[in-house]
Every structure is written in structure tokens, then in C-alpha cells.
Scaffold this motif. Structure first.
Motif, PDB file in Angstrom:
ATOM      1  N   SER A  32       2.447   4.350  -0.741  1.00 15.71           N
ATOM      2  CA  SER A  32       0.993   4.419  -0.912  1.00 15.71           C
ATOM      3  C   SER A  32       0.598   4.909  -2.301  1.00 15.71           C
ATOM      4  O   SER A  32      -0.420   4.459  -2.844  1.00 15.71           O
ATOM      5  N   ASN A  33       1.377   5.786  -2.895  1.00 17.87           N
ATOM      6  CA  ASN A  33       1.050   6.259  -4.240  1.00 17.87           C
ATOM      7  C   ASN A  33       1.191   5.135  -5.273  1.00 17.87           C
ATOM      8  O   ASN A  33       0.327   4.968  -6.139  1.00 17.87           O
ATOM      9  N   ALA A  34       2.272   4.382  -5.176  1.00 16.34           N
ATOM     10  CA  ALA A  34       2.474   3.265  -6.106  1.00 16.34           C
ATOM     11  C   ALA A  34       1.408   2.193  -5.884  1.00 16.34           C
ATOM     12  O   ALA A  34       0.891   1.614  -6.841  1.00 16.34           O
ATOM     13  N   PHE A  35       1.069   1.966  -4.633  1.00 15.96           N
ATOM     14  CA  PHE A  35       0.034   0.982  -4.323  1.00 15.96           C
ATOM     15  C   PHE A  35      -1.303   1.420  -4.915  1.00 15.96           C
ATOM     16  O   PHE A  35      -2.021   0.620  -5.524  1.00 15.96           O
ATOM     17  N   TYR A  36      -1.641   2.686  -4.756  1.00 15.96           N
ATOM     18  CA  TYR A  36      -2.887   3.226  -5.311  1.00 15.96           C
ATOM     19  C   TYR A  36      -2.906   3.072  -6.835  1.00 15.96           C
ATOM     20  O   TYR A  36      -3.928   2.701  -7.417  1.00 15.96           O
ATOM     21  N   MET A  37      -1.776   3.315  -7.476  1.00 19.65           N
ATOM     22  CA  MET A  37      -1.694   3.190  -8.932  1.00 19.65           C
ATOM     23  C   MET A  37      -1.916   1.740  -9.369  1.00 19.65           C
ATOM     24  O   MET A  37      -2.626   1.488 -10.347  1.00 19.65           O
ATOM     25  N   LEU A  38      -1.334   0.792  -8.647  1.00 23.34           N
ATOM     26  CA  LEU A  38      -1.509  -0.620  -8.992  1.00 23.34           C
ATOM     27  C   LEU A  38      -2.960  -1.040  -8.751  1.00 23.34           C
ATOM     28  O   LEU A  38      -3.551  -1.734  -9.583  1.00 23.34           O
ATOM     29  N   ASP A  39      -3.539  -0.605  -7.648  1.00 24.05           N
ATOM     30  CA  ASP A  39      -4.941  -0.914  -7.362  1.00 24.05           C
ATOM     31  C   ASP A  39      -5.832  -0.348  -8.472  1.00 24.05           C
ATOM     32  O   ASP A  39      -6.741  -1.027  -8.952  1.00 24.05           O
ATOM     33  N   SER A  40      -5.548   0.865  -8.919  1.00 25.85           N
ATOM     34  CA  SER A  40      -6.323   1.489 -10.006  1.00 25.85           C
ATOM     35  C   SER A  40      -6.148   0.738 -11.317  1.00 25.85           C
ATOM     36  O   SER A  40      -7.110   0.568 -12.078  1.00 25.85           O
ATOM     37  N   GLU A  41      -4.935   0.274 -11.574  1.00 20.06           N
ATOM     38  CA  GLU A  41      -4.660  -0.491 -12.800  1.00 20.06           C
ATOM     39  C   GLU A  41      -5.459  -1.794 -12.797  1.00 20.06           C
ATOM     40  O   GLU A  41      -6.083  -2.167 -13.797  1.00 20.06           O
ATOM     41  N   LEU A  42      -5.468  -2.486 -11.676  1.00 22.81           N
ATOM     42  CA  LEU A  42      -6.164  -3.772 -11.598  1.00 22.81           C
ATOM     43  C   LEU A  42      -7.683  -3.608 -11.601  1.00 22.81           C
ATOM     44  O   LEU A  42      -8.406  -4.536 -11.972  1.00 22.81           O
ATOM     45  N   ALA A  43      -8.163  -2.432 -11.231  1.00 27.39           N
ATOM     46  CA  ALA A  43      -9.606  -2.153 -11.263  1.00 27.39           C
ATOM     47  C   ALA A  43     -10.123  -2.151 -12.696  1.00 27.39           C
ATOM     48  O   ALA A  43     -11.320  -2.360 -12.925  1.00 27.39           O
ATOM     49  N   LYS A  44      -9.243  -1.969 -13.663  1.00 25.87           N
ATOM     50  CA  LYS A  44      -9.637  -1.893 -15.077  1.00 25.87           C
ATOM     51  C   LYS A  44      -9.694  -3.259 -15.756  1.00 25.87           C
ATOM     52  O   LYS A  44     -10.152  -3.367 -16.896  1.00 25.87           O
ATOM     53  N   ARG A  45      -9.265  -4.285 -15.058  1.00 30.37           N
ATOM     54  CA  ARG A  45      -9.236  -5.619 -15.672  1.00 30.37           C
ATOM     55  C   ARG A  45     -10.655  -6.087 -15.982  1.00 30.37           C
ATOM     56  O   ARG A  45     -11.566  -5.946 -15.185  1.00 30.37           O
TER      57      ARG A  45
END
Length: 170
Positions: free
Chosen positions: A148-161
Motif C-alpha cells: 500500500s505504501n508503494a501504491f500510494y507513492m505511485l498514485d501520488s507521482e501520477l497525480a503530478k502529471r
């Protein structure tokens, strides 16, 4: 000079790019409904990019003194089994776009239509980038699995696109 065959294929690809925009909006809606806001943003930006691609073709057709013809589209898929499923579908969709661009380029080469050959080079380069992006995200999703932590990080990264069309084009 642009043949009727090449014009028809350019119009077809223009409409497919607009359809692609709808495909990615449907994926964004799926992500949003599952509270994957960063992933939804990724697909919204992808939708904008596809619309831009369609408009590039629209303007190219018009610049050659021909007429862009906008046609209806099929309904995009709206349901997915998982986030990974949505990205796997998007990757396959991009492979289809690549194949279509190659076929269009082959026609331009066969007809020695140099302006179109030059124009399509940008799309060929773009498709390399598109396929790489989707493949990379799929690999990340497979690696993080249930972390879940890695998933949250990827979701946060893609939110910046974001997507901003190049200033020197169109």
C-alpha cells in the motif's frame, strides 16, 4: 500531392485519436470511481494528449488544402477488473495506435508523399514514448502488488502529471 486514399487514412487516424481520448477518459472515470485520484489524473492528461494528437492531424489536413472529416466513434470500454487491467488495456490500445501509424506511414512512403512522411515521423517517435510509459507503469504495478505504501507513492507521482502542448506546434 495527397491522394484520396491517404486523405481517408489520415481522417481515419484523426478520428481514432479522438476515440483514444474517450478511451482514456473512460479509464479516468473508472479510476476516479475507485478513489485512485492520481491514476485518474494520469488518464485525464493522457486523454488531453490524444485529443492534441487528433488536432495535429486535423490541422495538417487543413494545411494541405483538404478537409478533415469528423466521424462518430464506438463507445469505449468503461469497466475494468483492476487498475492493472486498465493499464494493460491501455498498453494494448497504444500498440494498436502504433500499428495504425505504421500503416499510415507505409502508405505515405508508397505514394512518395514527403510532407506526410515528415509529419508522421513525430507520431512514430511519440508512439515509442507512449508504449514505454505504459509498459513502465504496468511493471511498477506488478512489482508493488499489495504494498500500500508503494501504491500510494505511485498514485501520488501520477497525480503530478500535466500536459501542455508544445508551443512551437499547431
Amino acid at each position: 500531392m495527397l491522394s484520396e486514399k491517404l486523405l481517408a487514412k489520415l481522417n481515419d487516424q484523426m478520428n481514432y485519436e479522438f476515440y483514444s481520448s474517450q478511451v482514456y477518459l473512460a479509464m479516468a472515470a473508472y479510476c476516479s470511481s475507485e478513489s485512485f485520484d492520481g491514476f485518474a489524473n494520469f488518464f485525464i492528461m493522457q486523454s488531453e494528449e490524444e485529443k492534441y494528437h487528433g488536432m495535429r492531424i486535423f490541422h495538417f489536413i487543413n494545411a494541405l488544402g483538404k478537409r478533415a472529416i469528423v466521424t462518430g466513434m464506438d463507445n469505449p470500454q468503461n469497466e475494468y477488473n483492476s487498475l492493472l487491467d486498465a493499464f494493460e488495456h491501455s498498453f494494448e490500445h497504444e500498440k494498436t495506435v502504433t500499428k495504425r501509424i505504421y500503416e499510415l506511414s507505409d502508405i505515405a512512403w508508397d505514394e512518395r508523399e514527403h510532407a506526410t512522411i515528415n509529419f508522421l515521423k513525430w507520431f512514430i517517435d511519440e508512439q515509442v514514448e507512449e508504449e514505454d510509459t505504459f509498459d513502465s507503469i504496468i511493471q511498477k504495478l506488478r512489482r508493488i502488488d499489495n504494498d500500500s505504501n508503494a501504491f500510494y507513492m505511485l498514485d501520488s507521482e501520477l497525480a503530478k502529471r500535466t500536459f501542455t502542448p508544445p508551443a512551437s506546434e499547431e
